[in-house]
Write an enzyme that holds these catalytic residues in place. Sequence first.
Site, PDB file in Angstrom:
ATOM      1  N   GLU A  57       0.880  -1.155   0.000  1.00 19.28           N
ATOM      2  CA  GLU A  57       0.000   0.000   0.000  1.00 19.28           C
ATOM      3  C   GLU A  57       0.928   1.217   0.000  1.00 19.28           C
ATOM      4  OE1 GLU A  57      -3.578   1.686   2.762  1.00 19.28           O
ATOM      5  OE2 GLU A  57      -2.818  -0.301   3.200  1.00 19.28           O
ATOM      6  N   ARG A 292       5.166 -13.416   9.809  1.00 19.42           N
ATOM      7  CA  ARG A 292       5.862 -12.143   9.618  1.00 19.42           C
ATOM      8  C   ARG A 292       7.295 -12.235  10.112  1.00 19.42           C
ATOM      9  NH1 ARG A 292       2.075  -8.016   9.166  1.00 19.42           N
ATOM     10  NH2 ARG A 292       3.584  -6.364   9.448  1.00 19.42           N
ATOM     11  N   LYS A 302       4.393   0.661   9.890  1.00 18.59           N
ATOM     12  CA  LYS A 302       4.507   1.961   9.222  1.00 18.59           C
ATOM     13  C   LYS A 302       4.015   3.088  10.127  1.00 18.59           C
ATOM     14  CE  LYS A 302       2.997   0.222   5.212  1.00 18.59           C
ATOM     15  NZ  LYS A 302       2.339   0.097   3.925  1.00 18.59           N
TER      16      LYS A 302
HETATM   17  P1  ATP Z   1       2.483  -2.101   8.118  1.00 18.77           P
HETATM   18  O1  ATP Z   1       1.779  -2.930   9.132  1.00 18.77           O
HETATM   19  O2  ATP Z   1       3.867  -1.721   8.467  1.00 18.77           O
HETATM   20  O3  ATP Z   1       1.666  -0.922   7.643  1.00 18.77           O
HETATM   21  P2  ATP Z   1       1.508  -3.578   5.968  1.00 18.77           P
HETATM   22  O4  ATP Z   1       1.508  -5.035   5.975  1.00 18.77           O
HETATM   23  O5  ATP Z   1       0.225  -2.923   6.233  1.00 18.77           O
HETATM   24  O6  ATP Z   1       2.653  -3.062   6.904  1.00 18.77           O
HETATM   25  P3  ATP Z   1       1.635  -3.301   3.160  1.00 18.77           P
HETATM   26  O7  ATP Z   1       2.118  -2.180   2.326  1.00 18.77           O
HETATM   27  O8  ATP Z   1       0.215  -3.657   3.101  1.00 18.77           O
HETATM   28  O9  ATP Z   1       2.057  -2.960   4.641  1.00 18.77           O
HETATM   29  O10 ATP Z   1       2.538  -4.596   2.949  1.00 18.77           O
HETATM   30  C1  ATP Z   1       2.872  -5.119   1.701  1.00 18.77           C
HETATM   31  C2  ATP Z   1       3.238  -6.559   1.880  1.00 18.77           C
HETATM   32  O11 ATP Z   1       4.315  -6.717   2.783  1.00 18.77           O
HETATM   33  C3  ATP Z   1       2.074  -7.352   2.420  1.00 18.77           C
HETATM   34  O12 ATP Z   1       1.898  -8.496   1.617  1.00 18.77           O
HETATM   35  C4  ATP Z   1       2.489  -7.702   3.817  1.00 18.77           C
HETATM   36  O13 ATP Z   1       1.957  -8.920   4.209  1.00 18.77           O
HETATM   37  C5  ATP Z   1       4.015  -7.730   3.711  1.00 18.77           C
HETATM   38  N1  ATP Z   1       4.655  -7.446   4.988  1.00 18.77           N
HETATM   39  C6  ATP Z   1       4.539  -6.325   5.725  1.00 18.77           C
HETATM   40  N2  ATP Z   1       5.217  -6.442   6.868  1.00 18.77           N
HETATM   41  C7  ATP Z   1       5.797  -7.672   6.873  1.00 18.77           C
HETATM   42  C8  ATP Z   1       6.642  -8.391   7.785  1.00 18.77           C
HETATM   43  N3  ATP Z   1       7.032  -7.870   8.940  1.00 18.77           N
HETATM   44  N4  ATP Z   1       7.044  -9.635   7.439  1.00 18.77           N
HETATM   45  C9  ATP Z   1       6.674 -10.163   6.273  1.00 18.77           C
HETATM   46  N5  ATP Z   1       5.885  -9.554   5.374  1.00 18.77           N
HETATM   47  C10 ATP Z   1       5.444  -8.315   5.657  1.00 18.77           C
HETATM   48 MG    MG Z   2      -1.409  -3.438   4.879  1.00 16.24          MG
END
Ligand code: ATP
Ligand code: MG
Length: 588
Positions: A57, A292, A302
Amino acid sequence: MTAPVPVANFLRTQIERDLAQADWQPGRRFGGSPGDAAHHADAPADPAAIRTRFPPEPNGYLHIGHAKSICLNFGLARDFGGACHLRFDDTNPEKEELEFVEAIKEMVQWLGWSWEHAGCSHLYEASSYFDFMYRAAESLVQAGLAYVDEQTPEQMRANRGDFTTPGVDSPFRDRPAEHHLARLREMRDGRHADGAMVLRARIDMASPNINLRDPALYRIKHAEHHATGTRWCIYPMYTFAHPIEDALERITHSICTLEFEDQRPFYDWLLEHLARLGLLARPLPHQYEFGRLNLSYVVTSKRKLRQLVEEGHVSGWDDPRMPTLIGMRRRGLTPASIRAMVEGTGTTKSNAWIDYGVLEGCLRADLEGSAPRAMAVLDPLRLEICNYAEVLGEGFDACRAPAHPQRPELGERHFSFGPLLWIEREDFAESPPKGYHRLYPGNKVRLKAGHVIECIGCTKNEVGEVVAVQARVLPDTKSGTPGADAVKVKGVITWVGAHEALPAEIRLFDRLFTDPQPDSGGKDFLAALNPASLRVVQGFVEPALGKAEATSHWQFERHGYFVADRVDHAPGRAVFNRTTTLKDNWSK
Ligand code: ATP
Ligand code: MG
């Protein structure tokens, strides 16, 4: 990119099993770009063995957790002859910014990956599927599989039930499809206020899986979107949008983190119905969940990273102490070390905590064989060679040392010895502790890649601090000349010539948090901020460092690996960041 030996994991096993089956996804076609059933129907067979995607995102900078997802998805595609799509999941207006889109692309490429496959670029934006998503919504309504619910948000919440109580059907649920279709069109046409109603799937309010209790598909939001402007005032929910995005792009293995496990039944429900309605091509994507990545002493949310930036706890998203990829790049972390860390720590069904030291170990392994050596003095003390002219005459005495002790092909460094040098303050002791082999009155040491000197005294200021050390140089002891080793010494110290040393600002980092899990269990992560995470010193570096570029790493002998700061290092102002120390002192 050459592949490291892949570490077995359940996703690899799954894909190997899939590809080994002759009848896995028969007739999978790809129309060259994302599209509905008709678009893919008469297309050639998909040239990609599998399709995966990384779907960020664009609402912030990527962090080390994202690197896990990137390397997993792009790595599987690479290893199995597939394609990995970079898809911006930009279905949520307001929060997203173009600044992040460019930064995300840059970081995926920096990590070494490409979204090109078989001459085709797979860079997509989910917002370009809004027309299809709306069409899918109307079709579901017409088929009696979705309805517009006019309950208030409070009523909806109360009627959802909980883990022990089944939900209660909405009074709007069983109205005729024509009614709901008309309402959906009114929603689309901007005739209702935000929150007045939502489109919901019509599944089962008594389902033990709360995600199947008529989840919301579309909500009203009178908001401008960075790509579609004011064209839409209704926006799809993530749980509705995401499976559709995967299906339009013909993703085979949709890999996400564990928290989406309970969403999988809805993912399958939605795609199955849209395929039956003839909107989506079969075979359909499947969702797989993995744990994760969490790194100790780091936060990877984020929202929390944004808070660190906005409240000024760090200098920006690219502060070298940040676990963002731009921060890590500025700190000097290499793409190879990040890939090695995430690929080497495996992929499992549980959320893993990786020790920060593992990343540093991967970094040292990457840099040990490649980073040229240099001498730097971080805490300078003046050393005066009292008999310089007697032994070496006028002018400076040229010295040389290999750029890398094991790699002669990297050539030599040149610097020179003179009557005034800088040495580390800790390399002199007026009254030496037991076992101290460095400079003290009467002791001899070798200046690394230079001569043997003997300490004869020191000068102090009015408060008794040592401000200079005096020594004499011993004739015929220069490293690399015949007989240089005739004088035996126990200590070797690093130095730079005061006549040619480059003054440099050197930034030394410690972990940003003092707690290994700063935000676990709902803790206030700001309370664990390390007040001493940045130390800036004014030192001197070898003249060769005047040519340092932001992309090159150096090992400053005994101090660690350093990189020129890509933001502040400039002609006339040398600024170096310590990427990591030489050995693991994180676990101590
Ligand atoms: P945040 O919680 O930091 O906002 P998010 O998962 O909402 O992270 P996205 O931009 O939606 O952020 O993430 C893009 C991809 O990265 C998604 O498929 C998510 O599952 C993966 N991702 C995010 N954080 C991790 C992590 N700590 N370990 C593995 N994959 C991750
Ligand atoms: Mg997300």
